[in-house]
Structures are given as structure tokens and as C-alpha cells.
Design a protein around this motif. Structure first.
Motif, PDB file in Angstrom:
ATOM      1  N   ASP A 184      -0.966   5.249   9.386  1.00 13.80           N
ATOM      2  CA  ASP A 184       0.334   4.977  10.009  1.00 13.80           C
ATOM      3  C   ASP A 184       1.105   3.900   9.256  1.00 13.80           C
ATOM      4  O   ASP A 184       2.333   3.829   9.358  1.00 13.80           O
ATOM      5  N   SER A 185       0.399   3.060   8.489  1.00 12.47           N
ATOM      6  CA  SER A 185       1.070   2.033   7.706  1.00 12.47           C
ATOM      7  C   SER A 185       1.475   2.530   6.325  1.00 12.47           C
ATOM      8  O   SER A 185       2.030   1.776   5.532  1.00 12.47           O
ATOM      9  N   GLY A 186       1.173   3.797   6.033  1.00 12.37           N
ATOM     10  CA  GLY A 186       1.530   4.361   4.740  1.00 12.37           C
ATOM     11  C   GLY A 186       0.433   4.314   3.707  1.00 12.37           C
ATOM     12  O   GLY A 186       0.663   4.657   2.541  1.00 12.37           O
ATOM     13  N   THR A 187      -0.777   3.916   4.092  1.00 13.60           N
ATOM     14  CA  THR A 187      -1.903   3.842   3.168  1.00 13.60           C
ATOM     15  C   THR A 187      -2.641   5.171   3.161  1.00 13.60           C
ATOM     16  O   THR A 187      -3.177   5.596   4.179  1.00 13.60           O
ATOM     17  N   THR A 188      -2.688   5.814   2.002  1.00 13.38           N
ATOM     18  CA  THR A 188      -3.299   7.138   1.900  1.00 13.38           C
ATOM     19  C   THR A 188      -4.583   7.147   1.079  1.00 13.38           C
ATOM     20  O   THR A 188      -5.256   8.170   1.009  1.00 13.38           O
ATOM     21  N   THR A 189      -4.937   6.018   0.467  1.00 11.97           N
ATOM     22  CA  THR A 189      -6.208   5.884  -0.249  1.00 11.97           C
ATOM     23  C   THR A 189      -6.719   4.463  -0.041  1.00 11.97           C
ATOM     24  O   THR A 189      -5.938   3.509  -0.108  1.00 11.97           O
ATOM     25  N   VAL A 190      -8.019   4.323   0.221  1.00 12.43           N
ATOM     26  CA  VAL A 190      -8.616   2.997   0.377  1.00 12.43           C
ATOM     27  C   VAL A 190      -9.901   2.916  -0.432  1.00 12.43           C
ATOM     28  O   VAL A 190     -10.580   3.920  -0.664  1.00 12.43           O
TER      29      VAL A 190
ATOM     30  N   LEU B 254       0.564   4.436  -0.327  1.00 11.59           N
ATOM     31  CA  LEU B 254       0.043   3.143  -0.746  1.00 11.59           C
ATOM     32  C   LEU B 254      -1.486   3.193  -0.888  1.00 11.59           C
ATOM     33  O   LEU B 254      -2.155   4.012  -0.249  1.00 11.59           O
ATOM     34  N   ILE B 255      -2.012   2.309  -1.719  1.00 12.87           N
ATOM     35  CA  ILE B 255      -3.457   2.250  -1.962  1.00 12.87           C
ATOM     36  C   ILE B 255      -3.944   0.843  -1.635  1.00 12.87           C
ATOM     37  O   ILE B 255      -3.409  -0.145  -2.130  1.00 12.87           O
TER      38      ILE B 255
ATOM     39  N   ALA C 246       1.677  -1.865  -8.596  1.00 11.68           N
ATOM     40  CA  ALA C 246       0.370  -2.416  -8.240  1.00 11.68           C
ATOM     41  C   ALA C 246      -0.227  -1.675  -7.056  1.00 11.68           C
ATOM     42  O   ALA C 246      -1.445  -1.454  -6.999  1.00 11.68           O
ATOM     43  N   ALA C 247       0.615  -1.262  -6.122  1.00 17.61           N
ATOM     44  CA  ALA C 247       0.155  -0.610  -4.893  1.00 17.61           C
ATOM     45  C   ALA C 247       0.009   0.895  -5.026  1.00 17.61           C
ATOM     46  O   ALA C 247      -0.430   1.549  -4.079  1.00 17.61           O
ATOM     47  N   THR C 248       0.358   1.440  -6.191  1.00 20.77           N
ATOM     48  CA  THR C 248       0.314   2.898  -6.363  1.00 20.77           C
ATOM     49  C   THR C 248      -0.424   3.262  -7.647  1.00 20.77           C
ATOM     50  O   THR C 248      -1.641   3.359  -7.643  1.00 20.77           O
TER      51      THR C 248
END
Length: 390
Positions: free
Chosen positions: A85-91, A67-68, A328-330
């Protein structure tokens, strides 16, 4: 905080069903081969993998792109860990007080942190720099405010020289303070044009905080890359966003959380007023075909549960299809960040930013709330499977 489980040079994720972020469907019974930090190839049979790969049996669960989160304020390694840990790999940072986002970005690049990858914004370009004024000695003369052309350009220049990837500024006041009205415009279109112009000199896009319609429209006219929040966006402004290709990052989940008991009575009442208006703006934007990206407006601290998984669920609740909300999230958020050729999808040559889910997200996006495995830049950052004893 700086340790993680690292995969071997070769990683094989076997026995998984794949949502690749691009196709509105699932590729069943596949194997994803990872080499270094990249996806090497996708195979249809477990026996179609070279010897020597570290094998993770996905047990028939669903593999999706990481997720982004394009609107965060995380500023420390523990927050990075919670995001992963929540699955977010880019911010994408939406500003921090002292360039902590630049430092975190470099720690990830150096391999000292598993991720997420960081797109850094540095210091907020805002009339009152508050604590940001201490981030660099060159900002000290701006204690009286940031309003003139020279002052606006200086803050952008300092950010650029400190290595940021994006400039964050504001079109309107904040929602999260009881002494401000989020509809009130704070920078004129001309001031925003100066910020966009100076950012462009350094090759940087501009993201603009704007709840009120007047401030948001001025930002769109000035050339903003994205409008953040957009609570009171009119159909006219949304139409202009569609015409200009301006992105909408609604951060609805943080507005919903403003109704919680930890906020004072003014903000809880304000949240109750703002949420339905933002929900209508999202419906209108979807109807008009405005481009969406996902942001949780989160510090990833221990108190908040703002997460991209919840933002995606609310987008579906408001009319986006599961496929549209997942995109939207990817892939869409990756496009907003200028990273569409690197991450946001499961494809050969792309960064191995992957999450494993217990159910098909195209059928129920709530599967995003229970991430079983996170691979960030080819490294296993979280592994909760298998559940049975071996």
C-alpha cells in the motif's frame, strides 16, 4: 489477507506520464501495456493498444517503478499488505526469527499474495541468536554463542539449506537497545571473512549491520555486499566502499523515528546524537560517489511510519537530486539485489511493478507519499482512482 484485485491477462494503463527510473525526464501521454507479469510495451497513443485489455485511465498522473526496500523485517501477510500500500513492490529481508521471509517469498511466487517480491535473509548470523535459535534444530547447539569458525559456517549453511537469498550478519552492536553501544565492534575482520567465504560457497551475498566505523571497515575489507546503517562511517571507510563497490544502505528514517516518544529516554537521546552523524555520512558518501540503496528498517506494523517514500525525501534533503534519490529506490536497489535485469524500471520485458503518483516525482519526491495505484507482478494490488463518481 491472501486476496487481491487481479488484473486481466492484458492490462493497459492509459493517459499517464512516465518516469521510467532510467531517464532524468518524463515521457508524457503514454500507455503501458502489461501482459501476464511483464511489461509488454510502451505506446505513445491510447489507440495503439489491442482489444481485450483491461483499461485503467491514469488521468494524467505519473507512473513510476515500484519502490524497493532493501532492509526490512516484515514477517507476516498483513505487513506485506502495508508495504504494498506504500508503493513498495520488492523487499530484501534483514533477518526474521524463523524463516518467515522464505515462506512469504514462496507465497508471492505461488500467486497467493500480490507481493511484494521478497529477497529472504532468514536467521541473523550474530553472536547471540536469541529467538533465531529455535528456527532450526541444527542451531540448538549454538545456545552458547556463534563465534568460532565452525559455528559461523553452520549458521550460514543452515540458512542456505533453508533457501535464503542473502546472508545478514553484524559488524557492530545494535542502536535500538539501551544496554548496547552501536559503535562497539562484535565480529573481527577474520570472522566476517569466514561468513563471506561460506556464503560465497552457496552463491549468496552478505549484508552487514554496522554503525561504528571500525566494524564497518572490517566488513568492507571482508567483502560485504552492503553496509547497513553506517552512522559513524569515516571518509576513509567511505572511500574504501567506493573503491570496492560496496553499497550504502543508511536507513536514516528509522534513526529519525528513534526520537519519538514510544522509545525510552536512552534511545531518544541516542537518536538525537546519531542522526546528525548519519546525515553527515550520507553527505560524505554522496560527495565520494558511493552507491546508495534504500531501506526503511521497518516491520511494516501499525505503529511505525518508516517508509521508503520518507527515506527518499530525506536523501533529497541531504543533497541528492530527486533523480538520484528516486534511482536509489528503484534501479539502484534492484542492482544491489541482483535483480537489475528484472525490476526497478519501466521497460519492455521487465516485471510490471508500477506505482501511480499524483505529481511529478522529479519535481517533488513527496508525491511518493500518496500512491494512487500499485501494480505488482502485473496484478493490481491497490487502486484508489478514479476519485469521481462513475
Amino acid at each position: 489477507l491472501f486476496s487481491q484485485v487481479a488484473g486481466a491477462d492484458g492490462l493497459a494503463l492509459v493517459n499517464c506520464h512516465i518516469f521510467d527510473g532510467v531517464e532524468n525526464g518524463i515521457r508524457e501521454n503514454a500507455t503501458v501495456l502489461v501482459s501476464g507479469d511483464r511489461i509488454e510495451r510502451i505506446a505513445d497513443r491510447d489507440d495503439d493498444r489491442p482489444d481485450g485489455y483491461e483499461v485503467i485511465d491514469c488521468a494524467g498522473h505519473y507512473l513510476a517503478p515500484g519502490l524497493i526496500d532493501v532492509h526490512t523485517h516484515l514477517d507476516n501477510p498483513a505487513a506485506m499488505r502495508r508495504a504494498l500500500d506504500s508503493g513498495t513492490t520488492t523487499v530484501r529481508s534483514a533477518s526474521v526469527p524463523a524463516f518467515q521471509d522464505v515462506g512469504l517469498r514462496e507465497l508471492v511466487r505461488a500467486g497467493a499474495l500480490a507481493g511484494p517480491d521478497v529477497v529472504a535473509a532468514g536467521v541473523y548470523v550474530t553472536p547471540d541468536l536469541e529467538d533465531g535459535i529455535m528456527a532450526d534444530p541444527r542451531l540448538a547447539p549454538l545456545h552458547g554463542g556463534v563465534r568460532t569458525e565452525a559455528e559461523l559456517r553452520l549458521v550460514v549453511q543452515v540458512n542456505a539449506e533453508r533457501g535464503v537469498d542473502v546472508i545478514k550478519t553484524r559488524g557492530t552492536e545494535r542502536a535500538g537497545r539501551p544496554d548496547t553501544d552501536p559503535r562497539e565492534q562484535v565480529y573481527t575482520q577474520r570472522q566476517l571473512e569466514i561468513i563471506v567465504d561460506e556464503a560465497a560457497r552457496h552463491g549468496l551475498p552478505v549484508m552487514v549491520h554496522a554503525h561504528g566505523d571500525e566494524g564497518a571497515r572490517a566488513a568492507v575489507e571482508a567483502g560485504a555486499r552492503s553496509i547497513e546503517h553506517g552512522t559513524y562511517l569515516s571518509a576513509e571507510t567511505l572511500g574504501l566502499m567506493k573503491e570496492r563497490g560496496t553499497w550504502f544502505v543508511p536507513t536514516l528514517i528509522t534513526m529519525i523515528e528513534m526520537n519519538e516518544e514510544q522509545y525510552d529516554h536512552v534511545l531518544r537521546l541516542r537518536g538525537a546524537h546519531m542522526v546528525p552523524r548519519l546525515e553527515q555520512a550520507i553527505r560524505d558518501a554522496h560527495r565520494l560517489g558511493v552507491k546508495f540503496a534504500t531501506g526503511a528498517d521497518n516491520y511494516y506494523d501499525n505503529e511505525s511510519i518508516n517508509r521508503i517514500s520518507l527515506e527518499v525525501w530525506h536523501l533529497v534533503r541531504l543533497g541528492l537530486s530527486p533523480f538520484e534519490a528516486l534511482q536509489a529506490a528503484t534501479v539502484s536497489s534492484a542492482e544491489l539485489l541482483g535483480l537489475g535485469d528484472r525490476t526497478g524500471r519501466i521497460a519492455p520485458g521487465y516485471e510490471a511493478d508500477l506505482i501511480l503518483l499524483p505529481g511529478n516525482p522529479l519535481e517533488d519526491v513527496r508525491a511518493l507519499q500518496d500512491v494512487l495505484l500499485v501494480v505488482s507482478n502485473g496484478r493490481v494490488a491497490l487502486k484508489r482512482i478514479p476519485f469521481g463518481l462513475q
